[in-house]
Motif scaffolding. Sequence first.
Motif, mmCIF file in Angstrom:
data_model
loop_
_atom_site.group_PDB
_atom_site.id
_atom_site.type_symbol
_atom_site.label_atom_id
_atom_site.label_comp_id
_atom_site.label_asym_id
_atom_site.label_seq_id
_atom_site.Cartn_x
_atom_site.Cartn_y
_atom_site.Cartn_z
ATOM 1 N N UNK A 185 0.826 -1.618 -0.180
ATOM 2 C CA UNK A 185 0.061 0.070 0.402
ATOM 3 C C UNK A 185 0.645 1.251 0.556
ATOM 4 N N UNK A 186 1.784 1.136 0.668
ATOM 5 C CA UNK A 186 3.148 2.655 0.353
ATOM 6 C C UNK A 186 3.930 2.409 -0.474
ATOM 7 N N UNK A 187 3.273 1.816 -1.654
ATOM 8 C CA UNK A 187 4.443 1.852 -2.864
ATOM 9 C C UNK A 187 3.558 2.726 -4.083
ATOM 10 N N UNK A 188 4.687 3.655 -3.801
ATOM 11 C CA UNK A 188 3.809 4.479 -5.116
ATOM 12 C C UNK A 188 3.687 3.738 -6.940
ATOM 13 N N UNK A 189 4.602 2.918 -7.189
ATOM 14 C CA UNK A 189 3.668 2.198 -8.022
ATOM 15 C C UNK A 189 2.655 0.949 -8.102
ATOM 16 N N UNK A 190 2.454 0.652 -6.890
ATOM 17 C CA UNK A 190 1.417 -0.286 -6.597
ATOM 18 C C UNK A 190 -0.017 1.263 -5.787
ATOM 19 N N UNK A 191 0.277 2.107 -5.473
ATOM 20 C CA UNK A 191 -1.244 3.134 -5.446
ATOM 21 C C UNK A 191 -1.483 3.591 -7.215
ATOM 22 N N UNK A 192 -0.438 2.959 -7.811
ATOM 23 C CA UNK A 192 -0.917 4.032 -9.290
ATOM 24 C C UNK A 192 -2.664 2.730 -9.609
ATOM 25 N N UNK A 193 -2.157 1.149 -9.611
ATOM 26 C CA UNK A 193 -2.792 0.394 -9.936
ATOM 27 C C UNK A 193 -3.747 0.751 -8.851
ATOM 28 N N UNK A 194 -4.038 0.311 -7.471
ATOM 29 C CA UNK A 194 -5.064 0.661 -7.086
ATOM 30 C C UNK A 194 -6.470 1.279 -7.464
ATOM 31 N N UNK A 195 -5.174 3.056 -7.329
ATOM 32 C CA UNK A 195 -6.341 4.454 -7.875
ATOM 33 C C UNK A 195 -6.836 3.695 -8.869
ATOM 34 N N UNK A 196 -6.252 3.714 -9.741
ATOM 35 C CA UNK A 196 -6.087 3.397 -11.658
ATOM 36 C C UNK A 196 -7.741 2.713 -11.685
ATOM 37 N N UNK A 197 -7.910 1.551 -11.029
ATOM 38 C CA UNK A 197 -8.626 0.381 -10.570
ATOM 39 C C UNK A 197 -10.160 1.443 -9.502
ATOM 40 N N UNK A 198 -9.912 1.945 -8.287
ATOM 41 C CA UNK A 198 -10.938 2.464 -8.491
ATOM 42 C C UNK A 198 -11.419 4.112 -9.240
ATOM 43 N N UNK A 199 -11.135 3.988 -10.342
ATOM 44 C CA UNK A 199 -11.369 5.286 -10.423
ATOM 45 C C UNK A 199 -12.079 4.745 -11.866
#
Length: 200
Positions: free
Chosen positions: A8-22
């Motif tokens: 969760x703290x990784x920016x690279x992983x956050x990209x995917x989480x944000x995209x999926x939620x959008x």
Amino acid sequence: MYTVYGDYRSGNCYKIKLMLNLLGLEYQWQAVDILKGDTQTAEFLEKNPNGKIPVLELEDGTCLWESNAILNFLADGSEFLPSEPRLRTQVLQWQFFEQYSHEPYIAVARFIQLYLGLPEDRRHEYEKLQTRGYKALDVMEHQLSRTPYLVGEQYSIADIALYAYTHVAHEGGFDLSRYPGIQAWLQRVASHPKHIGMLD
């Protein structure tokens, strides 16, 4: 349903989480601890032989890796990836910039400070990263002082790619107060009705 292997703290992983939620897509999150060697196990290396997160596992078991490649897969056919060739190329331009001129400095400085606690034996490296990181921020400011998003008027995966580590750049010692264009852009991205925070 997708499965995301990440931190969760990784920016690279956050990209995917944000995209999926959008996009409003369902997924399950499988936590991976890079400091404990989770990405080097035989099981994980079957999913990504490069031993890095994030990994997106599809329903048929296919695994995709490299965060910006995953963004392109997820965004294909959506409002977040333009179909017009010039604009699509500009999205890729910013994604390559993120991986070569931004992430290696801002994300690594953040890793040294946030994950490792800024050990003395890496302080010199950390200080060198500041110079190159600020250069990347200068490039972004130049664009964002002219357009609301990195590729003109439309929020795209170029913004997602660069928002991920820019919005936590202060955790790597970077001062964003001198960048009004970036600060306004950060607020613009975060104001999307389907936005989700890194630790939400």
